[in-house]
Write an enzyme that holds these catalytic residues in place. Sequence first.
Site, PDB file in Angstrom:
ATOM      1  N   ASP A  45       2.824  10.428   3.013  1.00 30.66           N
ATOM      2  CA  ASP A  45       3.764  11.374   3.608  1.00 30.66           C
ATOM      3  C   ASP A  45       2.987  12.401   4.433  1.00 30.66           C
ATOM      4  O   ASP A  45       2.739  13.512   3.990  1.00 30.66           O
ATOM      5  CB  ASP A  45       4.563  12.048   2.488  1.00 30.66           C
ATOM      6  CG  ASP A  45       5.803  12.728   3.022  1.00 30.66           C
ATOM      7  OD1 ASP A  45       6.119  12.534   4.216  1.00 30.66           O
ATOM      8  OD2 ASP A  45       6.455  13.448   2.245  1.00 30.66           O
TER       9      ASP A  45
ATOM     10  N   TYR B 106      -4.482   2.687   8.600  1.00 32.74           N
ATOM     11  CA  TYR B 106      -3.738   1.541   8.096  1.00 32.74           C
ATOM     12  C   TYR B 106      -3.161   0.629   9.187  1.00 32.74           C
ATOM     13  O   TYR B 106      -2.487  -0.350   8.901  1.00 32.74           O
ATOM     14  CB  TYR B 106      -2.612   1.992   7.168  1.00 32.74           C
ATOM     15  CG  TYR B 106      -1.671   3.016   7.764  1.00 32.74           C
ATOM     16  CD1 TYR B 106      -0.856   2.696   8.837  1.00 32.74           C
ATOM     17  CD2 TYR B 106      -1.602   4.310   7.253  1.00 32.74           C
ATOM     18  CE1 TYR B 106      -0.003   3.624   9.391  1.00 32.74           C
ATOM     19  CE2 TYR B 106      -0.751   5.252   7.802  1.00 32.74           C
ATOM     20  CZ  TYR B 106       0.052   4.899   8.874  1.00 32.74           C
ATOM     21  OH  TYR B 106       0.878   5.823   9.431  1.00 32.74           O
TER      22      TYR B 106
ATOM     23  N   CYS C  60      39.710  24.027  17.776  1.00 29.61           N
ATOM     24  CA  CYS C  60      40.694  24.164  18.864  1.00 29.61           C
ATOM     25  C   CYS C  60      42.140  24.136  18.384  1.00 29.61           C
ATOM     26  O   CYS C  60      43.054  24.349  19.162  1.00 29.61           O
ATOM     27  CB  CYS C  60      40.467  23.088  19.927  1.00 29.61           C
ATOM     28  SG  CYS C  60      40.930  21.435  19.369  1.00 29.61           S
TER      29      CYS C  60
ATOM     30  N   LYS D 199       2.894   4.523   0.976  1.00 30.04           N
ATOM     31  CA  LYS D 199       3.370   5.121   2.231  1.00 30.04           C
ATOM     32  C   LYS D 199       3.031   6.604   2.160  1.00 30.04           C
ATOM     33  O   LYS D 199       3.582   7.345   1.344  1.00 30.04           O
ATOM     34  CB  LYS D 199       4.876   4.921   2.372  1.00 30.04           C
ATOM     35  CG  LYS D 199       5.424   5.470   3.677  1.00 30.04           C
ATOM     36  CD  LYS D 199       6.848   5.006   3.890  1.00 30.04           C
ATOM     37  CE  LYS D 199       7.338   5.346   5.281  1.00 30.04           C
ATOM     38  NZ  LYS D 199       7.385   6.778   5.558  1.00 30.04           N
TER      39      LYS D 199
ATOM     40  N   CYS E 296      38.809  20.615  23.392  1.00 29.96           N
ATOM     41  CA  CYS E 296      38.162  21.180  22.211  1.00 29.96           C
ATOM     42  C   CYS E 296      36.756  21.667  22.572  1.00 29.96           C
ATOM     43  O   CYS E 296      35.921  20.885  23.032  1.00 29.96           O
ATOM     44  CB  CYS E 296      38.091  20.127  21.107  1.00 29.96           C
ATOM     45  SG  CYS E 296      37.266  20.727  19.634  1.00 29.96           S
TER      46      CYS E 296
ATOM     47  N   GLU F 102       0.861  -1.191   0.000  1.00 28.71           N
ATOM     48  CA  GLU F 102       0.000   0.000   0.000  1.00 28.71           C
ATOM     49  C   GLU F 102       0.896   1.238   0.000  1.00 28.71           C
ATOM     50  O   GLU F 102       2.055   1.163   0.417  1.00 28.71           O
ATOM     51  CB  GLU F 102      -0.863   0.012   1.264  1.00 28.71           C
ATOM     52  CG  GLU F 102       0.004   0.129   2.508  1.00 28.71           C
ATOM     53  CD  GLU F 102      -0.725  -0.193   3.804  1.00 28.71           C
ATOM     54  OE1 GLU F 102      -1.567   0.610   4.198  1.00 28.71           O
ATOM     55  OE2 GLU F 102      -0.425  -1.247   4.396  1.00 28.71           O
TER      56      GLU F 102
ATOM     57  N   CYS G 174      39.579  15.195  15.588  1.00 32.34           N
ATOM     58  CA  CYS G 174      40.328  16.158  16.384  1.00 32.34           C
ATOM     59  C   CYS G 174      40.861  15.415  17.604  1.00 32.34           C
ATOM     60  O   CYS G 174      40.138  14.652  18.248  1.00 32.34           O
ATOM     61  CB  CYS G 174      39.386  17.275  16.798  1.00 32.34           C
ATOM     62  SG  CYS G 174      39.925  18.187  18.238  1.00 32.34           S
TER      63      CYS G 174
ATOM     64  N   CYS H 286      42.200  20.767  13.792  1.00 29.77           N
ATOM     65  CA  CYS H 286      40.813  21.028  14.139  1.00 29.77           C
ATOM     66  C   CYS H 286      40.536  22.522  13.980  1.00 29.77           C
ATOM     67  O   CYS H 286      41.247  23.336  14.559  1.00 29.77           O
ATOM     68  CB  CYS H 286      40.544  20.590  15.582  1.00 29.77           C
ATOM     69  SG  CYS H 286      38.942  21.140  16.202  1.00 29.77           S
TER      70      CYS H 286
ATOM     71  N   LYS I 106      11.105   2.697  -0.463  1.00 29.40           N
ATOM     72  CA  LYS I 106      11.069   4.120  -0.785  1.00 29.40           C
ATOM     73  C   LYS I 106      11.202   4.370  -2.283  1.00 29.40           C
ATOM     74  O   LYS I 106      11.879   3.622  -2.986  1.00 29.40           O
ATOM     75  CB  LYS I 106      12.222   4.848  -0.059  1.00 29.40           C
ATOM     76  CG  LYS I 106      12.113   4.846   1.460  1.00 29.40           C
ATOM     77  CD  LYS I 106      10.831   5.458   1.900  1.00 29.40           C
ATOM     78  CE  LYS I 106      10.848   6.359   3.085  1.00 29.40           C
ATOM     79  NZ  LYS I 106      11.900   7.178   3.440  1.00 29.40           N
TER      80      LYS I 106
HETATM   81  S1  IVH Z   1       2.537   0.963   9.048  1.00 24.48           S
HETATM   82  C1  IVH Z   1       4.406  -0.825  12.914  1.00 24.48           C
HETATM   83  N1  IVH Z   1       1.568   1.941   6.817  1.00 24.48           N
HETATM   84  O1  IVH Z   1       5.522   5.666   8.019  1.00 24.48           O
HETATM   85  C2  IVH Z   1       4.339  -0.066  11.642  1.00 24.48           C
HETATM   86  N2  IVH Z   1       3.008   3.328   8.113  1.00 24.48           N
HETATM   87  O2  IVH Z   1       8.334   5.001   8.702  1.00 24.48           O
HETATM   88  C3  IVH Z   1       3.212   0.867  11.588  1.00 24.48           C
HETATM   89  N3  IVH Z   1       3.311   5.574   7.185  1.00 24.48           N
HETATM   90  O3  IVH Z   1       5.352   6.155  11.465  1.00 24.48           O
HETATM   91  C4  IVH Z   1       3.242   1.746  10.420  1.00 24.48           C
HETATM   92  N4  IVH Z   1       2.021   5.316   5.429  1.00 24.48           N
HETATM   93  O4  IVH Z   1       3.723   7.449   9.989  1.00 24.48           O
HETATM   94  C5  IVH Z   1       2.364   2.176   7.888  1.00 24.48           C
HETATM   95  N5  IVH Z   1       0.610   2.701   4.852  1.00 24.48           N
HETATM   96  C6  IVH Z   1       1.380   2.918   5.914  1.00 24.48           C
HETATM   97  C7  IVH Z   1       2.019   4.152   6.116  1.00 24.48           C
HETATM   98  C8  IVH Z   1       2.837   4.316   7.229  1.00 24.48           C
HETATM   99  C9  IVH Z   1       2.801   6.158   6.092  1.00 24.48           C
HETATM  100  C10 IVH Z   1       4.248   6.226   8.116  1.00 24.48           C
HETATM  101  C11 IVH Z   1       3.867   6.132   9.561  1.00 24.48           C
HETATM  102  C12 IVH Z   1       5.060   5.530  10.260  1.00 24.48           C
HETATM  103  C13 IVH Z   1       6.147   5.755   9.268  1.00 24.48           C
HETATM  104  C14 IVH Z   1       7.200   4.687   9.411  1.00 24.48           C
END
Ligand code: IVH
Length: 719
Positions: free
Chosen positions: A131, A238, A435, A129, A462, A127, A456, A432, A326
């Site tokens: 932002d 999620y 210092c 991620k 320092c 799914e 250093c 350095c 990512k």
């Molecule tokens: S699962 C135990 N699903 O990414 C894991 N996280 O880098 C629970 N995030 O803190 C997170 N989309 O803020 C999950 N589809 C998604 C997400 C997601 C964004 C964020 C979330 C988390 C961060 C982790």
Amino acid sequence: MAAEKTPVENLTEDQAAAELEFLASEIARHDVLYHQGDAPEIPDADYDALKRRNDAIETRFPGLQRSDSPTLRVGSAPLAAFAQVTHARPMLSLDNTFSDADVADFVGAVYRFLGRLPDGSIAFTAEPKIDGLSMSIRYENGRLVSAATRGDGTTGENVTANIRTISEIPQKLPAGAPAVVEVRGEVYMAKSAFLELNAQMEAEGRQTYVNPRNTAAGSLRQLDPKVTASRKLKFFAYAWGEMSDMPADTQLGMVEKFKEWGFPVNPLMKRLTSVEDILAHYHEIGLQRPELDYDIDGVVYKVDELELQRRLGFRSRSPRWATAHKFPAEQAFTTVENIDIQVGRTGALTPVARLTPITVGGVVVTNATLHNEDYIKGIGNSGDRIRPEDHDIRIGDTVIVQRAGDVIPQVRDVVMEKRPSDASAYVFPKKCPVCGSHAVREKNEKTGKLDSVTRCTGGFVCRAQATEHLKHFVSRNAYDIEGLGSKQVDFFFEAEDPALQIRTAPDIFTLKKRQEQSSLTKLENIEGFGRVSVRKLFDAIDERRSIALNRFIYALGIRHVGETTAKLLARHYGTYEAFNQSMKEAADLSGDAWTDLNNIEGIGEIVARAIVEFFKEPRNIEVVKSLLEEVTPQAAEPLAASDSPVAGKTVVFTGALERFTRDEAKARAESLGAKVAGSVSKKTDIVVAGPGAGSKLAKAAELGVQTMDEDEWLALIGG
Ligand code: IVH
């Protein structure tokens, strides 16, 4: 109602503290009711009486003022800000993967951990991620009762009033939902709403916002929920925290439940089994990315079956059953205006490129780390070339800058056609810059190679090392002293007056005494401090006189000892005295104490050496001794499942295991509070031996350590 209460002048300190606690939450509750536009529960006059009572108690007991005091919330002064909430279950983060090969590794590791052949029988969800900002929203008996930001994962900020203004988030759950439900997900601002808001700001001649994520964060961290309400924030569910009942047994099933309960869930979530299908979905989401009305920075993969998630468990900060793939970093061209050298806590000289400001993926970048001398020349950490030989980075060069997520921007390459004819190779300093001490690259004893870091040699002489050390000491995951940030540390460090000076960590705790005894420079008369902030600072310092052992160890700033290692040490030794005694005994890098330290899973020889070396240095011994006159590290918390029969026991697994993989056995034992060691010693409590066990079993017999087979072990831990 105040009239029936004990007159303020007759209150004992304990009664006053209890009442202030009550008043803080009661007044906050009425504030929420009021701001929500819901029918307030009490008339204004009664509300005012509550506030007057709170004021009167605070005036008589100024030392008892709470950080969430209603007095501090008057107007829109954002000083006291939000109350802290401890999450019922920690909010974890995700591991990152960047390449197709990483994803195959992740899937392979899941199968391996579970001891299964990679036959495509395990399903994963994929799914986007999102932002945005992660949020935990709690429902009790079907009603939304609180909402908190992630914070440091353990405690976040209570933003309930603001979350209630997001119309996409249900205030109530349908009948049949479990009694306690914590839905987790991402609050975000739609790209279209962001553009609209910025157009409006521009039309009004006001400063525009940088990106949707920061704007969403700013909109939530408003003490006035009306502002949040005007920002049209959105939400995707999620994940979950505490649940009194599990309504499904798969990840996808849980998300479908959330949808049924009225939460928005992401339509691009899919359940897949093969690595090829997972990657195809990743590329598909990547293609759709520009058209989506929300920012995403990757794709999250999770093991679908919750029983498998449970078995896979967690590493220190992230689950083994999930990863974030990512999207590739975004790049832009700019020029290097200068190269500065920063000196860190451990003396490392880090070159930083000062760039002509440029927007990369929506964020303005002005600095990029150049890591070390070799990186500037185009040589990576392993000694390999990462850029062609003539692509060294020079002042004046046009470069390609890359930014991936929240990672510090990097200079990836040099555009040779644009190199100015007079640009000369950068000469890395031999001294350095702070210092003036020699700066050297140490030789790695094992490999004989030069370390990539130039350090250093000034140590505590320092100024940069000393102040960075203090900044680390007071930082969020160490002592976390509010009101003592980077700027203040510099100020106190530079102060000439002995009643103001902070040069080492113990000085922080003697500051108040020195201030009280001195008639000269009073902190409260210095610009930027003032009476209230001085009192708060002293309170914040006093609050930390008692501190968790792992934080104490982490704060010492021992090389290679980060938070995770500090936790391992605290858990292993239990008390500071025991830890300190063992480190003294391990000084000659031999004997039981040394073996014991090396036996802690997760601590390798380099780290062990660094710890022992730290406690051999007279200056460190002296500073720690003075510190311990001021503060008391608390014995480490009893381990998670302290009622389990193996809690606190040291276990060694040897031979072939048939029911678990080695990794799973270890993770399971640790989750029950046991310590897992790699070799048998006097401190071992149990040896679990499978077929083919050899020398370890013999050693156990010799030392009289209890041994058992896998089935006995399973019976002991309850299957
Ligand atoms: S699962 C135990 N699903 O990414 C894991 N996280 O880098 C629970 N995030 O803190 C997170 N989309 O803020 C999950 N589809 C998604 C997400 C997601 C964004 C964020 C979330 C988390 C961060 C982790």
